[in-house]
Design a protein around this motif. Sequence first.
Motif, short mmCIF file in Angstrom:
data_model
loop_
_atom_site.label_atom_id
_atom_site.label_comp_id
_atom_site.label_asym_id
_atom_site.label_seq_id
_atom_site.Cartn_x
_atom_site.Cartn_y
_atom_site.Cartn_z
N THR A 53 0.83 -1.21 0.00
CA THR A 53 0.00 0.00 0.00
C THR A 53 0.86 1.25 0.00
OG1 THR A 53 -1.72 -1.20 1.20
CG2 THR A 53 -1.84 1.21 1.23
N PHE A 54 1.94 1.24 0.77
CA PHE A 54 2.85 2.39 0.82
C PHE A 54 3.47 2.64 -0.55
CE2 PHE A 54 7.15 4.09 1.33
CZ PHE A 54 6.86 5.29 1.94
N VAL A 55 3.92 1.58 -1.20
CA VAL A 55 4.54 1.73 -2.52
C VAL A 55 3.53 2.25 -3.53
CG1 VAL A 55 5.55 0.44 -4.46
CG2 VAL A 55 6.34 0.00 -2.12
N LEU A 56 2.33 1.67 -3.54
CA LEU A 56 1.30 2.13 -4.48
C LEU A 56 0.93 3.59 -4.24
CD1 LEU A 56 -1.09 -0.95 -4.69
CD2 LEU A 56 0.29 0.03 -6.53
N ALA A 57 0.75 3.96 -2.97
CA ALA A 57 0.39 5.35 -2.65
C ALA A 57 1.51 6.30 -3.04
CB ALA A 57 0.06 5.47 -1.17
N THR A 58 2.75 5.90 -2.80
CA THR A 58 3.89 6.75 -3.12
C THR A 58 4.00 7.00 -4.62
OG1 THR A 58 5.06 5.93 -1.17
CG2 THR A 58 6.40 6.95 -2.88
N ILE A 59 3.64 6.04 -5.42
CA ILE A 59 3.69 6.20 -6.87
C ILE A 59 2.42 6.89 -7.39
CG2 ILE A 59 3.79 4.97 -9.07
CD1 ILE A 59 5.41 2.78 -7.58
N ALA A 60 1.25 6.46 -6.87
CA ALA A 60 -0.03 6.92 -7.41
C ALA A 60 -0.36 8.37 -7.07
CB ALA A 60 -1.16 6.01 -6.93
N VAL A 61 -0.07 8.81 -5.86
CA VAL A 61 -0.48 10.16 -5.44
C VAL A 61 0.12 11.24 -6.33
CG1 VAL A 61 -0.34 11.86 -3.56
CG2 VAL A 61 -1.13 9.54 -3.10
#
Length: 86
Positions: A53-61
Amino acid sequence: MTTSAPKALPSIPAPPTKHQLALMIWLAVFPTLTVLNLALGGWLGTLTPVVRTFVLATIAVPIVIYGLMPQLHRLRRRLLTRTAGN
């Protein structure tokens, strides 16, 4: 002495309502997360849910905030000014 009528300024649409903004965010976030999951799925699958979730949020935001939301705001403005012009 004749004066010409002042040109009408283009009407600037009001900011989006909460519901419009929610739809715009959904339209930006869902495809972004889908593409990221498809592209990085194999690698993300090896991570714990919190790290994933951290990786996805870091890329997606940043993609959503700096790339997609300005485009959606422009599209909304274009649609509303086109509709108001008719």
